[in-house]
Design a protein around this motif. Sequence first.
Motif, PDB file in Angstrom:
ATOM      1  N   MET A 104       0.813  -1.202   0.000  1.00  0.00           N
ATOM      2  CA  MET A 104       0.000   0.000   0.000  1.00  0.00           C
ATOM      3  C   MET A 104       0.855   1.264   0.000  1.00  0.00           C
ATOM      4  N   ARG A 105       2.087   1.172   0.476  1.00  0.00           N
ATOM      5  CA  ARG A 105       2.967   2.333   0.475  1.00  0.00           C
ATOM      6  C   ARG A 105       3.303   2.793  -0.946  1.00  0.00           C
ATOM      7  N   GLU A 106       3.078   1.902  -1.950  1.00  0.00           N
ATOM      8  CA  GLU A 106       3.337   2.281  -3.326  1.00  0.00           C
ATOM      9  C   GLU A 106       2.255   3.217  -3.868  1.00  0.00           C
ATOM     10  N   TYR A 107       1.177   3.376  -3.132  1.00  0.00           N
ATOM     11  CA  TYR A 107       0.081   4.221  -3.575  1.00  0.00           C
ATOM     12  C   TYR A 107      -0.123   5.334  -2.545  1.00  0.00           C
ATOM     13  N   PRO A 108       0.705   6.367  -2.520  1.00  0.00           N
ATOM     14  CA  PRO A 108       0.586   7.380  -1.468  1.00  0.00           C
ATOM     15  C   PRO A 108      -0.783   8.055  -1.423  1.00  0.00           C
ATOM     16  N   THR A 109      -1.344   8.381  -2.592  1.00  0.00           N
ATOM     17  CA  THR A 109      -2.661   9.029  -2.610  1.00  0.00           C
ATOM     18  C   THR A 109      -3.732   8.080  -2.108  1.00  0.00           C
ATOM     19  N   LEU A 110      -3.698   6.822  -2.576  1.00  0.00           N
ATOM     20  CA  LEU A 110      -4.706   5.847  -2.171  1.00  0.00           C
ATOM     21  C   LEU A 110      -4.595   5.532  -0.683  1.00  0.00           C
ATOM     22  N   SER A 111      -3.363   5.438  -0.202  1.00  0.00           N
ATOM     23  CA  SER A 111      -3.147   5.131   1.214  1.00  0.00           C
ATOM     24  C   SER A 111      -3.656   6.272   2.089  1.00  0.00           C
ATOM     25  N   ARG A 112      -3.353   7.501   1.680  1.00  0.00           N
ATOM     26  CA  ARG A 112      -3.775   8.668   2.453  1.00  0.00           C
ATOM     27  C   ARG A 112      -5.301   8.765   2.519  1.00  0.00           C
ATOM     28  N   LEU A 113      -5.953   8.446   1.408  1.00  0.00           N
ATOM     29  CA  LEU A 113      -7.406   8.550   1.358  1.00  0.00           C
ATOM     30  C   LEU A 113      -8.111   7.255   1.757  1.00  0.00           C
ATOM     31  N   LYS A 114      -7.297   6.238   2.127  1.00  0.00           N
ATOM     32  CA  LYS A 114      -7.832   4.930   2.522  1.00  0.00           C
ATOM     33  C   LYS A 114      -8.705   4.306   1.425  1.00  0.00           C
ATOM     34  N   ILE A 115      -8.212   4.386   0.179  1.00  0.00           N
ATOM     35  CA  ILE A 115      -8.913   3.786  -0.955  1.00  0.00           C
ATOM     36  C   ILE A 115      -8.473   2.327  -1.062  1.00  0.00           C
ATOM     37  N   PRO A 116      -9.391   1.366  -1.018  1.00  0.00           N
ATOM     38  CA  PRO A 116      -8.999  -0.044  -1.113  1.00  0.00           C
ATOM     39  C   PRO A 116      -8.481  -0.405  -2.513  1.00  0.00           C
ATOM     40  N   VAL A 117      -7.490  -1.292  -2.545  1.00  0.00           N
ATOM     41  CA  VAL A 117      -6.933  -1.781  -3.806  1.00  0.00           C
ATOM     42  C   VAL A 117      -7.147  -3.287  -3.854  1.00  0.00           C
ATOM     43  N   PHE A 118      -7.858  -3.761  -4.873  1.00  0.00           N
ATOM     44  CA  PHE A 118      -8.211  -5.165  -4.997  1.00  0.00           C
ATOM     45  C   PHE A 118      -7.370  -5.844  -6.064  1.00  0.00           C
ATOM     46  N   GLU A 119      -6.985  -7.087  -5.793  1.00  0.00           N
ATOM     47  CA  GLU A 119      -6.342  -7.915  -6.821  1.00  0.00           C
ATOM     48  C   GLU A 119      -7.385  -8.576  -7.714  1.00  0.00           C
ATOM     49  N   ASP A 120      -8.513  -8.948  -7.136  1.00  0.00           N
ATOM     50  CA  ASP A 120      -9.552  -9.692  -7.834  1.00  0.00           C
ATOM     51  C   ASP A 120     -10.663  -8.738  -8.290  1.00  0.00           C
ATOM     52  N   PRO A 121     -10.858  -8.561  -9.605  1.00  0.00           N
ATOM     53  CA  PRO A 121     -11.911  -7.650 -10.072  1.00  0.00           C
ATOM     54  C   PRO A 121     -13.310  -8.090  -9.648  1.00  0.00           C
ATOM     55  N   GLU A 122     -13.566  -9.397  -9.640  1.00  0.00           N
ATOM     56  CA  GLU A 122     -14.865  -9.899  -9.207  1.00  0.00           C
ATOM     57  C   GLU A 122     -15.166  -9.431  -7.782  1.00  0.00           C
ATOM     58  N   GLU A 123     -14.174  -9.584  -6.895  1.00  0.00           N
ATOM     59  CA  GLU A 123     -14.348  -9.171  -5.505  1.00  0.00           C
ATOM     60  C   GLU A 123     -14.581  -7.673  -5.417  1.00  0.00           C
ATOM     61  N   CYS A 124     -13.833  -6.913  -6.211  1.00  0.00           N
ATOM     62  CA  CYS A 124     -13.967  -5.451  -6.188  1.00  0.00           C
ATOM     63  C   CYS A 124     -15.367  -5.022  -6.591  1.00  0.00           C
ATOM     64  N   PHE A 125     -15.850  -5.515  -7.735  1.00  0.00           N
ATOM     65  CA  PHE A 125     -17.164  -5.105  -8.226  1.00  0.00           C
ATOM     66  C   PHE A 125     -18.291  -5.594  -7.328  1.00  0.00           C
ATOM     67  N   HIS A 126     -18.057  -6.714  -6.638  1.00  0.00           N
ATOM     68  CA  HIS A 126     -19.076  -7.247  -5.723  1.00  0.00           C
ATOM     69  C   HIS A 126     -19.104  -6.472  -4.413  1.00  0.00           C
ATOM     70  N   THR A 127     -17.925  -6.009  -3.967  1.00  0.00           N
ATOM     71  CA  THR A 127     -17.797  -5.378  -2.656  1.00  0.00           C
ATOM     72  C   THR A 127     -18.129  -3.897  -2.679  1.00  0.00           C
ATOM     73  N   VAL A 128     -17.731  -3.215  -3.757  1.00  0.00           N
ATOM     74  CA  VAL A 128     -17.801  -1.751  -3.798  1.00  0.00           C
ATOM     75  C   VAL A 128     -18.929  -1.287  -4.713  1.00  0.00           C
ATOM     76  N   GLN A 129     -19.707  -0.332  -4.245  1.00  0.00           N
ATOM     77  CA  GLN A 129     -20.770   0.269  -5.049  1.00  0.00           C
ATOM     78  C   GLN A 129     -20.162   1.369  -5.923  1.00  0.00           C
ATOM     79  N   ALA A 130     -20.244   1.185  -7.244  1.00  0.00           N
ATOM     80  CA  ALA A 130     -19.642   2.159  -8.156  1.00  0.00           C
ATOM     81  C   ALA A 130     -20.591   2.475  -9.295  1.00  0.00           C
ATOM     82  N   ASP A 131     -20.454   3.681  -9.828  1.00  0.00           N
ATOM     83  CA  ASP A 131     -21.234   4.103 -10.996  1.00  0.00           C
ATOM     84  C   ASP A 131     -20.462   3.892 -12.286  1.00  0.00           C
ATOM     85  N   VAL A 132     -19.139   4.151 -12.222  1.00  0.00           N
ATOM     86  CA  VAL A 132     -18.312   4.089 -13.430  1.00  0.00           C
ATOM     87  C   VAL A 132     -17.014   3.363 -13.125  1.00  0.00           C
TER      88      VAL A 132
END
Length: 266
Positions: free
Chosen positions: A43-71
């Motif tokens: 997570m240290r490789e993503y300073p902006t994402l880490s600061r904003l606590k944005i989750p980073v997923f390896e599995d796209p299926e898990e990401c789309f199932h877990t997170v509510q997104a419009d785009v």
Amino acid sequence: MAINVIIAGPRGRMGTEAVEMVTNEPNLQLVACIDRKNDKEKMREYPTLSRLKIPVFEDPEECFHTVQADVFIDLTVPEACFDHATIAIQRHIRTVIGTSGLTNSQIEELSAISKENQTGCIIAPNFAIGAVLMMQFSKMAARYFPDVEIIEKHHDQKLDAPSGTAVKTVDLIKQTRLPKTQGHPNEEEIIPGARGAVDDGIRVHSVRLPGLVAHQEVIFGGSGQTLSIKHDSIDRKSFMSGVKFAVENVIDLNELVYGLENILDK
């Protein structure tokens, strides 16, 4: 209300810019990223994402199932992009694709999936508004100048050649230009490939060098004159206004659109 966005490919050059753009736009909200090489220790490789606590997923299926997104924005590689986009559209998440190198059959399949699910998708060979205009101007010029060659230049880490922009330019030119064989009928390539790739008689030349970003010149020749239409992106920030435009407009689409030029005047 803010548009919730997922980005695939946050560590790439385009992805990094897209993360910064989305997080700085008041009407956009970055809710997750997809990176198949991610793990919790990186997570240290993503300073902006880490600061904003944005989750980073390896599995796209898990990401789309877990997170509510419009785009969903994909800025990865063709193989991963096709899988990502298929899953996103089937989950009714509108999709913006900046990944180049998708085959015609993949684009046709995504178009069918988009139509079946009534979920919009924009595939943009180039997000720079100037490049979109360059392609449109080339389409106009080809009606009067059928002799044309394209020189496209990109950084040496680009995987596909010719670029998606060059391929799209050829497609647009073919809409107003009759097929024509150019050059001397007896010309000979002393070194194979010297005259570049050919599509419908249009020659396309690809240059790959460090220091370049994205550049294209379309050269038309006529009796006693030439016409050159050129566009240069010298910074990847030039693509971000187009990415933002696509995200804001894909919300209103229920099918796939190939090329930003199709929504510029809507």
